[in-house]
Design a protein around this motif. Sequence first.
Motif, PDB file in Angstrom:
ATOM      1  N   SER A  38      10.014  51.031  83.337  1.00  0.00           N
ATOM      2  CA  SER A  38      10.149  52.208  84.210  1.00  0.00           C
ATOM      3  C   SER A  38       9.080  53.321  83.569  1.00  0.00           C
ATOM      4  N   SER A  39       8.537  54.295  84.552  1.00  0.00           N
ATOM      5  CA  SER A  39       7.849  55.100  84.087  1.00  0.00           C
ATOM      6  C   SER A  39       7.968  56.309  84.964  1.00  0.00           C
ATOM      7  N   SER A  40       7.876  57.471  84.348  1.00  0.00           N
ATOM      8  CA  SER A  40       8.066  58.659  84.990  1.00  0.00           C
ATOM      9  C   SER A  40       6.774  59.236  86.048  1.00  0.00           C
ATOM     10  N   GLN A  41       5.771  58.506  85.792  1.00  0.00           N
ATOM     11  CA  GLN A  41       4.437  58.695  86.490  1.00  0.00           C
ATOM     12  C   GLN A  41       4.330  57.520  87.424  1.00  0.00           C
ATOM     13  N   ALA A  42       5.063  56.767  87.866  1.00  0.00           N
ATOM     14  CA  ALA A  42       4.932  55.789  88.723  1.00  0.00           C
ATOM     15  C   ALA A  42       5.351  56.165  90.279  1.00  0.00           C
ATOM     16  N   SER A  90       9.487  43.934  80.539  1.00  0.00           N
ATOM     17  CA  SER A  90       9.193  44.881  79.309  1.00  0.00           C
ATOM     18  C   SER A  90       9.569  44.347  78.121  1.00  0.00           C
ATOM     19  N   THR A 113       5.931  49.047  87.977  1.00  0.00           N
ATOM     20  CA  THR A 113       7.022  49.191  87.336  1.00  0.00           C
ATOM     21  C   THR A 113       8.446  49.351  88.041  1.00  0.00           C
ATOM     22  N   THR A 116      11.957  54.945  89.019  1.00  0.00           N
ATOM     23  CA  THR A 116      12.299  55.815  87.895  1.00  0.00           C
ATOM     24  C   THR A 116      13.616  56.182  88.076  1.00  0.00           C
TER      25      THR A 116
END
Length: 137
Positions: A38-42, A90, A113, A116
């Motif tokens: 996961s990514s906070s920027q996705a 991952s 991804t 979030t």
Amino acid sequence: MKHVLGVCLITFVLTAMTGAQDPTKPMRRPGITVQMPSSSQAVEMPEADKEDVTVVSVTADGKLFLGLQPVELIALSSLNEKIVYVKADSRTTYQNVLAVLDALRGRHVVLLTAPTSRVPEGTITQPYGLKLKLGAE
């Protein structure tokens, strides 16, 4: 006996009706299942679920798939698509992902991804991703 058959028929019809695809939700596209990071920027990538897009999957043990078909790393460099979606597990090594990105040099690459935020199990969510451009065109 007729009563049992009637109950089975009703149960079958009700199960089929409740399992039907909700038209407000996107259809899930068949593919290789991986545990995505996961990514906070996705951001949402609804175009990644279209049938005509190219998706490269990297499994935890480093195996590569183009759509549903196994593929060798060297074959990725001969792809003609301008945009390629990469779905990497991952748990795979960073080297496996770098090798795929290197083979896709010169193309727009979207790293898919996981969402979030936590979504309830069984709900269909849009793919999420980060857009990258590798190399010169």
